[in-house]
Design an enzyme around this catalytic site. Structure first.
Site, PDB file in Angstrom:
ATOM      1  NE  ARG A 295      -1.759   1.897   3.532  1.00  0.00           N
ATOM      2  CZ  ARG A 295      -1.589   1.666   4.831  1.00  0.00           C
ATOM      3  NH1 ARG A 295      -2.170   0.642   5.405  1.00  0.00           N
ATOM      4  NH2 ARG A 295      -0.816   2.471   5.549  1.00  0.00           N
ATOM      5  CG  HIS A 299      -6.236   1.905   6.241  1.00  0.00           C
ATOM      6  ND1 HIS A 299      -6.261   0.617   5.757  1.00  0.00           N
ATOM      7  CD2 HIS A 299      -7.422   2.111   6.846  1.00  0.00           C
ATOM      8  CE1 HIS A 299      -7.418   0.062   6.066  1.00  0.00           C
ATOM      9  NE2 HIS A 299      -8.153   0.952   6.720  1.00  0.00           N
ATOM     10  CE1 TYR A 308       1.267   2.545   8.657  1.00  0.00           C
ATOM     11  CE2 TYR A 308      -0.014   4.228   9.794  1.00  0.00           C
ATOM     12  CZ  TYR A 308       0.170   3.396   8.701  1.00  0.00           C
ATOM     13  OH  TYR A 308      -0.719   3.429   7.647  1.00  0.00           O
TER      14      TYR A 308
END
Length: 402
Positions: A295, A299, A308
């Site tokens: 990805r 998200h 993160y």
């Protein structure tokens, strides 16, 4: 088969500076960004790959037959599908940032997994997506503008699932796997030879609904393909925090085959999905396909991936971009010229303009609709909440009442 080249993991360090367990601890207060190496480990599982990141065709005795008859025109078609899907996705992201959409889930980086698998389906197959399968929707003939109404808040879908055998987007994580399994069991009872494919992500693979789907599909030998797009991150949780084995190996415990495919290789995704669907149609039961991809963006547009994960990981995956990979192959094989790419660029911009105009022509969402169908006969608490929300909205009005 070749071996995937970017699954090695570096030890994560705790705040005290000591080596800790792998995984991310991102939460409400943020987390230290993690970095994952792009060096291959000898213990990494094999995956099906037909096109290298450099765009070189590699042989595969098991899967070559499924793309042996593909023509240059069809290869250009796959490239066009990925380019236009990415352009649509980029426009939708921009529209959300401009306040035209409430939310958007980008597929950036996952075009090959979706286009390859989507083009492997037959017209009579039935597709159960999550909320990110914009490329699969494109392959099933769903107009891109129809995908945006739900994200604007003006409808609950925007297309008739039966007109394209493409179900409405599923927001509840993992539930579409149950829907697909039940539908596939019904196909068997009807005696049809079509198949079903269910899409979900690596995060959804941890849901009980998916486990139940595996159990029922195996026991009833349902004609369903479970297509898991392992994009490495379930929001802020990396895959290794969810499973101790590669995801495709989970199928073994349920009694049906699993296969890992290079999710950035559109030819491999096409071949693997074709084979899995043929197995389903011929009465051999379910297959789990793990498309190993990445990805590239957030998200959803409410997420900040810089909290993160680090840049090193993203840059390593950018080098394996699915669109660039196929373009290199088209150019070195003389299957496409500059005129083709220039024409496609023009078409791409026209699609972006059409999507932008269509969204801006949509009505504004009814802010109070959420209160209308909570209870059939009304409820005092809902009435109170509606009044509070109305007062909150009114607080934004200027002195002129606008």
């Amino acid at each position: 088969m070749t071996v995937e080249s970017s699954a090695a993991r570096k030890p994560r360090r705790s705040a005290a500076g000591k080596a800790g367990t792998t995984g991310s601890s991102a939460g409400a207060t943020g987390a230290k960004r993690t970095t994952r190496s792009s060096t291959k480990k000898s213990t990494d599982p094999e995956l099906v790959q037909l096109l290298t990141p450099e765009g070189k065709r590699v042989k595969n005795a098991e899967y070559d037959a499924y793309v042996a008859g593909i023509t240059p025109e069809e290869l250009r078609g796959l490239y066009r599908d990925m380019v236009l899907t990415r352009r649509f996705d980029a426009e939708a992201t921009a529209l959300q940032r401009q306040g035209e959409l409430g939310l958007w889930a980008s597929l950036l980086g996952q075009e090959a997994a979706q286009i390859g698998s989507g083009r492997a389906t037959r017209e009579d197959d039935y597709v159960f997506p999550t909320y990110r399968e914009h490329g699969v929707a494109w392959c099933r003939g769903v107009d891109p503008t129809n995908l945006l109404g739900m994200f604007r808040g003006v409808n609950n879908g925007g297309w008739d699932p039966n007109s394209n055998n493409f179900h409405l987007y599923t927001i509840v994580i993992g539930s579409q796997a149950l829907h697909a399994t039940g539908y596939a069991m019904g196909i068997t009872k009807d005696g049809a030879d079509s198949a079903v494919i269910a899409y979900f992500g690596d995060g959804a693979s941890s849901q009980g609904d998916v486990a139940e789907s595996f159990t029922f599909s195996a026991v009833y030998n349902a004609p369903v393909v479970f297509f898991c797009q392992n994009n490495q991150w379930a929001i802020s949780e990396p895959t290794e925090r969810q499973t101790r084995v590669p995801l495709y190996q989970r199928a073994q415990g349920y009694g049906f085959p699993g296969v890992r495919v290079d999710g950035n290789d559109v030819l491999a995704c096409l071949a693997v999905t074709k084979r899995a669907l043929e197995r389903a149609r011929s009465g051999e039961g379910p297959t789990l396909v793990e498309a190993y991809t990445y990805r590239m963006g957030a998200h959803t547009t409410s997420d900040d991936p810089t909290r993160y994960r680090g840049d090193e990981e993203r840059l390593a995956w950018e080098a394996k971009d699915p669109i660039l990979r196929l373009r290199r192959y088209l150019e070195t094989s003389d299957h496409a010229d500059e005129a083709f790419f220039a024409e496609l660029e023009t078409e791409s911009e026209a699609l972006g303009k059409r999507v932008r105009e269509a969204v801006r022509a949509m009505p504004d969402p009814d802010r109070f609709a959420i209160f209308e169908n909570a209870y059939a006969d009304g409820h005092a608490l809902v009435d109170e909440e509606r009044a509070q929300f109305a007062a909150y909205q009114a607080s934004f009005a200027d002195e002129g009442g606008h």
